[in-house]
Design a protein around this motif. Sequence first.
Motif: not given
Length: 405
Positions: A274-301
């Motif tokens: 939650a605290l690093t989301l603004a940092w992520a949005r400065q580096r990637w588009t919202p769509k890319q952040v969503d993709f990276i986050g979803t893929l990461t949670f899939l791998l953790v599962t």
Amino acid sequence: MSAFAPLRFRSFTLLWLGALGLHLSLWMQTVAVSWLMVAQHGTPLQVGLVQTAATLPALLLALPGGVLADMLERRRFLMASQALLVVLATVTAALVHGGAAGPGVLLLLMFLFGLGYSLQGPSWFTAQLDVLPPEERLPAVGLSGTTYSCARAVGPALAGALLAWANPALTFVVVAGMAGFALSMVVAVKDIPQQRAAGEAPAEFWSGLVGALRHAGHHRNTQIQLARTAAFVLPGSALWALLPLVAGSSTGDSGAGRYGLLLGFLGVGAVTGALTLAWARQRWTPKQVDFIGTLTFLLVTAGAVLNLPVSAQCLGALLGGVAWAWVATLGLATLQEQTAPSMRARIIALYVIAFQGSMALGGALWGQMAQQMGASGALGVACLASALTLLASHRLAWPAPSGTL
């Protein structure tokens, strides 16, 4: 503007702390009920149904709660609903202490607690925004979301410690204390704006309800974002629902300490996300952040299926928490950026329905599947479903913000 700027305002800070107490009470209640279900040799389906009992009420009351948030005096409404949670947690503690809380009773009490929690959710969020000047509200959206993530970090760890080293009934006493703390914070705030007179409620309620449904039916961007949220949460809920079974199978014993530890790392990761989301949005588009986050949670599962050392499990939980917070907070913020202020509470309610409804359905689905093929098999199916929804979601356009906050 700093992400912490809204904390300069006393009323917002009190409500922020109150929301933290509210979320802590829910997470501690859910963890305690889940582990008591395992300790009483409940079936995998019953373990999964704890999550359903906690989140299904959102389907029933989130939208009515959003309408009420737009028409009633929020301070009194919040005080009444918080008092109800204090009573429910106290009754649960008494029944557990007396040995009268079997699996059926635990599920009922969890469901009732979820009802009280879900009814007031939109009011908590909108009250925090309403006590701020307009220019402070955009950072407040993200900051308000951190209370849930902070509670996810602290609540499970605290509940796990109490369950491992103290009388289980004490956990529910602490839950009642957290709910009481939230109530005291609302009482201390005197300037929550009054929305409408109580006498207008019958007519306004139904028109507000129909207006929210009409908005969802005619705004494609809202439909896409709600669908994207459900597509992420439904398969993602498998890890949350089956984590008690994963922790127990990893240790060969009750695993209460490891369950609390893993949930705690998930929560710490969620706060970090939650605290690093603004940092992520400065580096990637919202769509890319969503993709990276979803893929990461899939791998953790997927990693939860393996019998990894505790250090690797904790690292995976930490990364999973970051990913979960990125996707969930980004979805909420995107909806808020698209929505006019007059519809804000009701759109929050629709988001809660999509999110918590998917959690509720997932709890029952993955619990039943774990009963048939084991926790590892159910988590494997969830990974496959997440991969398919990730590919489908990535094909959808990401809406541009309208600046309505």
